[in-house]
Design an enzyme around this catalytic site. Structure first.
Site, short mmCIF file in Angstrom:
data_model
loop_
_atom_site.label_atom_id
_atom_site.label_comp_id
_atom_site.label_asym_id
_atom_site.label_seq_id
_atom_site.Cartn_x
_atom_site.Cartn_y
_atom_site.Cartn_z
N ASP A 43 0.84 -1.20 0.00
CA ASP A 43 0.00 0.00 0.00
C ASP A 43 0.88 1.26 0.00
OD1 ASP A 43 -2.41 1.39 -0.14
OD2 ASP A 43 -2.67 1.45 2.04
N LYS A 45 1.91 4.72 -1.12
CA LYS A 45 1.25 5.88 -1.71
C LYS A 45 1.78 7.12 -1.00
CE LYS A 45 -2.61 5.06 1.45
NZ LYS A 45 -4.00 4.66 1.56
N ASN A 48 1.44 7.59 2.73
CA ASN A 48 2.23 6.72 3.61
C ASN A 48 3.72 7.07 3.61
OD1 ASN A 48 0.02 5.32 4.50
ND2 ASN A 48 0.24 3.65 3.05
#
Length: 170
Positions: A43, A45, A48
């Protein structure tokens, strides 16, 4: 706290290419450590990618990580895991076949966003985004920011290759 790269994009727009490249290089170093430990992030992105007060880059939210030894029966087969805007083509069809190269794709997608202020693929719905990321090439980032150097564009093209074997290999 100085916030995330996602917050920066929302409020200030894209990063200068030198800064974007440094941020992504730091993320690569963090990912290498994770991958060497057998962990896939899944995840990556801009939201983050966080910064310490001193300006150090932190890749966070390993919340949906998958270890490479995971029992395939225990992963949610056929369920989407990750954020569609930064998801690799193979991730968009389920968790089978997701490996470290999927993280490299997502990191390339985040790099594209840091450079241009927008993700590489868009759409009016999640389905449209998923179709676009599986079937189309991203718009050349220099159409949004003309001063992005050719070397950055080459890195993006390779990182965002549809086929895993065409991406950077670890």
């Amino acid at each position: 706290s100085p916030g995330s790269a996602g917050q920066h994009l929302k409020h200030k727009g894209p990063y200068y290419w030198v800064v974007a490249t440094r941020i992504i290089a730091d993320c690569c170093a963090a990912l290498k450590v994770a991958h060497d430990a057998g962990v896939i992030h899944r995840d990556i992105k801009p939201d983050n990618i966080l910064f310490t007060a001193a300006g150090a880059v932190k890749l966070t939210d390993f919340g949906i990580v998958k270890t490479m030894q995971d029992d395939p029966e225990l992963t949610a087969s056929g369920q989407l895991v990750g954020t569609p805007l930064y998801m690799s083509p193979e991730q968009s069809v389920g968790s089978d076949g997701v490996d470290v190269r999927s993280d490299l794709y997502s990191l390339g997608a985040a790099y594209y966003a840091l450079l241009t202020g927008r993700p590489p693929f868009a759409g009016a719905s999640i389905l449209e985004i998923l179709v676009n990321l599986r079937t189309t090439s991203p718009i050349d980032p220099r159409e949004y920011v003309p001063e992005i150097p050719e070397a950055c564009v080459k890195v993006l093209k390779r990182a965002l290759a549809k086929k895993q074997e065409r991406r950077y290999q670890l």
